[in-house]
Write a protein that holds these residues in place. Structure first.
Motif, PDB file in Angstrom:
ATOM      1  N   PHE A   1      32.078  41.813  49.917  1.00  0.00           N
ATOM      2  CA  PHE A   1      31.869  41.551  48.504  1.00  0.00           C
ATOM      3  C   PHE A   1      32.723  42.488  47.653  1.00  0.00           C
ATOM      4  O   PHE A   1      33.320  42.080  46.652  1.00  0.00           O
ATOM      5  CB  PHE A   1      30.381  41.723  48.154  1.00  0.00           C
ATOM      6  CG  PHE A   1      30.047  41.385  46.734  1.00  0.00           C
ATOM      7  CD1 PHE A   1      29.865  40.074  46.335  1.00  0.00           C
ATOM      8  CD2 PHE A   1      29.914  42.394  45.788  1.00  0.00           C
ATOM      9  CE1 PHE A   1      29.563  39.762  45.024  1.00  0.00           C
ATOM     10  CE2 PHE A   1      29.610  42.093  44.467  1.00  0.00           C
ATOM     11  CZ  PHE A   1      29.425  40.777  44.086  1.00  0.00           C
ATOM     12  N   SER A   2      32.824  43.742  48.069  1.00  0.00           N
ATOM     13  CA  SER A   2      33.601  44.724  47.306  1.00  0.00           C
ATOM     14  C   SER A   2      35.076  44.344  47.238  1.00  0.00           C
ATOM     15  O   SER A   2      35.756  44.635  46.242  1.00  0.00           O
ATOM     16  CB  SER A   2      33.452  46.124  47.906  1.00  0.00           C
ATOM     17  OG  SER A   2      33.901  46.139  49.243  1.00  0.00           O
ATOM     18  N   GLU A   3      35.592  43.662  48.256  1.00  0.00           N
ATOM     19  CA  GLU A   3      36.986  43.209  48.229  1.00  0.00           C
ATOM     20  C   GLU A   3      37.178  42.068  47.227  1.00  0.00           C
ATOM     21  O   GLU A   3      38.223  41.970  46.577  1.00  0.00           O
ATOM     22  CB  GLU A   3      37.436  42.801  49.625  1.00  0.00           C
ATOM     23  CG  GLU A   3      37.501  43.987  50.570  1.00  0.00           C
ATOM     24  CD  GLU A   3      37.722  43.597  52.016  1.00  0.00           C
ATOM     25  OE1 GLU A   3      38.628  44.180  52.627  1.00  0.00           O
ATOM     26  OE2 GLU A   3      36.994  42.707  52.515  1.00  0.00           O
ATOM     27  N   PHE A   4      36.157  41.205  47.104  1.00  0.00           N
ATOM     28  CA  PHE A   4      36.200  40.167  46.075  1.00  0.00           C
ATOM     29  C   PHE A   4      36.185  40.816  44.688  1.00  0.00           C
ATOM     30  O   PHE A   4      36.866  40.364  43.779  1.00  0.00           O
ATOM     31  CB  PHE A   4      35.016  39.208  46.206  1.00  0.00           C
ATOM     32  CG  PHE A   4      35.169  38.172  47.275  1.00  0.00           C
ATOM     33  CD1 PHE A   4      35.853  36.989  47.025  1.00  0.00           C
ATOM     34  CD2 PHE A   4      34.614  38.364  48.531  1.00  0.00           C
ATOM     35  CE1 PHE A   4      35.986  36.025  48.008  1.00  0.00           C
ATOM     36  CE2 PHE A   4      34.751  37.403  49.521  1.00  0.00           C
ATOM     37  CZ  PHE A   4      35.432  36.236  49.257  1.00  0.00           C
ATOM     38  N   GLU A   5      35.395  41.884  44.544  1.00  0.00           N
ATOM     39  CA  GLU A   5      35.356  42.615  43.265  1.00  0.00           C
ATOM     40  C   GLU A   5      36.723  43.180  42.905  1.00  0.00           C
ATOM     41  O   GLU A   5      37.166  43.083  41.754  1.00  0.00           O
ATOM     42  CB  GLU A   5      34.366  43.783  43.348  1.00  0.00           C
ATOM     43  CG  GLU A   5      32.961  43.442  42.999  1.00  0.00           C
ATOM     44  CD  GLU A   5      32.091  44.682  42.987  1.00  0.00           C
ATOM     45  OE1 GLU A   5      31.331  44.824  42.019  1.00  0.00           O
ATOM     46  OE2 GLU A   5      32.173  45.488  43.925  1.00  0.00           O
ATOM     47  N   GLU A   6      37.395  43.770  43.890  1.00  0.00           N
ATOM     48  CA  GLU A   6      38.740  44.320  43.666  1.00  0.00           C
ATOM     49  C   GLU A   6      39.705  43.211  43.245  1.00  0.00           C
ATOM     50  O   GLU A   6      40.524  43.405  42.345  1.00  0.00           O
ATOM     51  CB  GLU A   6      39.259  44.999  44.932  1.00  0.00           C
ATOM     52  CG  GLU A   6      38.450  46.183  45.403  1.00  0.00           C
ATOM     53  CD  GLU A   6      38.755  47.439  44.622  1.00  0.00           C
ATOM     54  OE1 GLU A   6      39.927  47.611  44.237  1.00  0.00           O
ATOM     55  OE2 GLU A   6      37.821  48.223  44.406  1.00  0.00           O
ATOM     56  N   LEU A   7      39.628  42.078  43.915  1.00  0.00           N
ATOM     57  CA  LEU A   7      40.485  40.939  43.564  1.00  0.00           C
ATOM     58  C   LEU A   7      40.212  40.489  42.141  1.00  0.00           C
ATOM     59  O   LEU A   7      41.137  40.227  41.373  1.00  0.00           O
ATOM     60  CB  LEU A   7      40.264  39.778  44.540  1.00  0.00           C
ATOM     61  CG  LEU A   7      41.013  38.493  44.199  1.00  0.00           C
ATOM     62  CD1 LEU A   7      42.519  38.699  44.315  1.00  0.00           C
ATOM     63  CD2 LEU A   7      40.556  37.365  45.098  1.00  0.00           C
ATOM     64  N   ASP A   8      38.935  40.397  41.777  1.00  0.00           N
ATOM     65  CA  ASP A   8      38.571  39.964  40.430  1.00  0.00           C
ATOM     66  C   ASP A   8      39.168  40.904  39.381  1.00  0.00           C
ATOM     67  O   ASP A   8      39.733  40.455  38.383  1.00  0.00           O
ATOM     68  CB  ASP A   8      37.054  39.891  40.277  1.00  0.00           C
ATOM     69  CG  ASP A   8      36.648  39.385  38.912  1.00  0.00           C
ATOM     70  OD1 ASP A   8      36.953  38.221  38.594  1.00  0.00           O
ATOM     71  OD2 ASP A   8      36.040  40.169  38.154  1.00  0.00           O
ATOM     72  N   LYS A   9      39.076  42.196  39.608  1.00  0.00           N
ATOM     73  CA  LYS A   9      39.639  43.171  38.662  1.00  0.00           C
ATOM     74  C   LYS A   9      41.151  42.990  38.544  1.00  0.00           C
ATOM     75  O   LYS A   9      41.702  43.008  37.437  1.00  0.00           O
ATOM     76  CB  LYS A   9      39.311  44.596  39.108  1.00  0.00           C
ATOM     77  CG  LYS A   9      37.868  44.958  38.923  1.00  0.00           C
ATOM     78  CD  LYS A   9      37.589  46.356  39.466  1.00  0.00           C
ATOM     79  CE  LYS A   9      36.105  46.635  39.454  1.00  0.00           C
ATOM     80  NZ  LYS A   9      35.785  47.912  40.115  1.00  0.00           N
ATOM     81  N   ALA A  10      41.822  42.796  39.668  1.00  0.00           N
ATOM     82  CA  ALA A  10      43.277  42.615  39.656  1.00  0.00           C
ATOM     83  C   ALA A  10      43.665  41.316  38.947  1.00  0.00           C
ATOM     84  O   ALA A  10      44.627  41.289  38.171  1.00  0.00           O
ATOM     85  CB  ALA A  10      43.829  42.622  41.085  1.00  0.00           C
ATOM     86  N   LEU A  11      42.913  40.240  39.196  1.00  0.00           N
ATOM     87  CA  LEU A  11      43.207  38.963  38.541  1.00  0.00           C
ATOM     88  C   LEU A  11      42.997  39.054  37.036  1.00  0.00           C
ATOM     89  O   LEU A  11      43.788  38.525  36.256  1.00  0.00           O
ATOM     90  CB  LEU A  11      42.345  37.842  39.124  1.00  0.00           C
ATOM     91  CG  LEU A  11      42.711  37.372  40.525  1.00  0.00           C
ATOM     92  CD1 LEU A  11      41.673  36.381  41.037  1.00  0.00           C
ATOM     93  CD2 LEU A  11      44.095  36.754  40.547  1.00  0.00           C
ATOM     94  N   ARG A  12      41.932  39.727  36.623  1.00  0.00           N
ATOM     95  CA  ARG A  12      41.670  39.866  35.186  1.00  0.00           C
ATOM     96  C   ARG A  12      42.767  40.683  34.512  1.00  0.00           C
ATOM     97  O   ARG A  12      43.179  40.376  33.392  1.00  0.00           O
ATOM     98  CB  ARG A  12      40.303  40.493  34.945  1.00  0.00           C
ATOM     99  CG  ARG A  12      39.188  39.526  35.268  1.00  0.00           C
ATOM    100  CD  ARG A  12      37.808  40.035  34.983  1.00  0.00           C
ATOM    101  NE  ARG A  12      36.852  39.134  35.565  1.00  0.00           N
ATOM    102  CZ  ARG A  12      36.505  37.955  35.065  1.00  0.00           C
ATOM    103  NH1 ARG A  12      37.049  37.535  33.950  1.00  0.00           N
ATOM    104  NH2 ARG A  12      35.624  37.187  35.666  1.00  0.00           N
TER     105      ARG A  12
END
Length: 147
Positions: A79-90
């Motif tokens: 889940f934390s890797e999805f969070e990192e991706l979300d931050k990068a995409l935003r």
């Protein structure tokens, strides 16, 4: 990164040139499909954690023999890797991510490794993933994008 919606639309409209060989056109169906299909508890590490499987399918057509081929793969992420991706995409996509909400990290669940919690989180992650995949140009691997 696009500064405004108008500039983004202008760039998209100007990039409607010829298709790249090997890519399926819109009548051939989607060329890239991805989803968060499964979840599991990884107990091989020192402390167990949940992982989510992202499955991908890319369809291609060869021009030499007019044969369609499909490439499939999957990856497992926390889940934390999805969070990192979300931050990068935003950070990269800005306003394009405005209507997409990331699933909340914290909940009132005490056991974050329970099957019910993991499956609910998987469903929320898949919903988020489908919204990301529906963004314009996010899965157009056959085109070069530069900002």
């Amino acid at each position: 990164v696009f500064g405004s919606r108008a500039k983004y639309k202008e760039i998209c409209d100007s990039n409607s040139g010829p298709k790249v060989k090997g890519a399926l056109d819109s009548s051939g169906g989607p060329q890239f499909v991805s989803s968060v299909r499964m979840a599991r508890v990884n107990q091989y590490e020192q402390s167990p954690f949940a992982e989510y499987e992202v499955v991908c399918r890319l369809r291609l057509v060869t021009n030499k023999v007019q044969k369609e081929s499909t490439i499939k793969w999957c990856v497992w992420h926390r889940f934390s890797e999805f969070e990192e991706l979300d931050k990068a995409l935003r950070k990269q996509l800005g306003w394009q991510m405005g209507n997409i909400s990331f699933p909340p990290k914290n909940s009132l669940t005490f056991n974050k490794l329970s099957l019910d919690f993991i499956e609910t989180r998987r469903a929320h992650l898949d919903n988020y993933w489908q919204q990301v995949m529906s963004l314009d140009r996010i899965a157009e691997f056959h085109k070069h994008h530069s900002s």
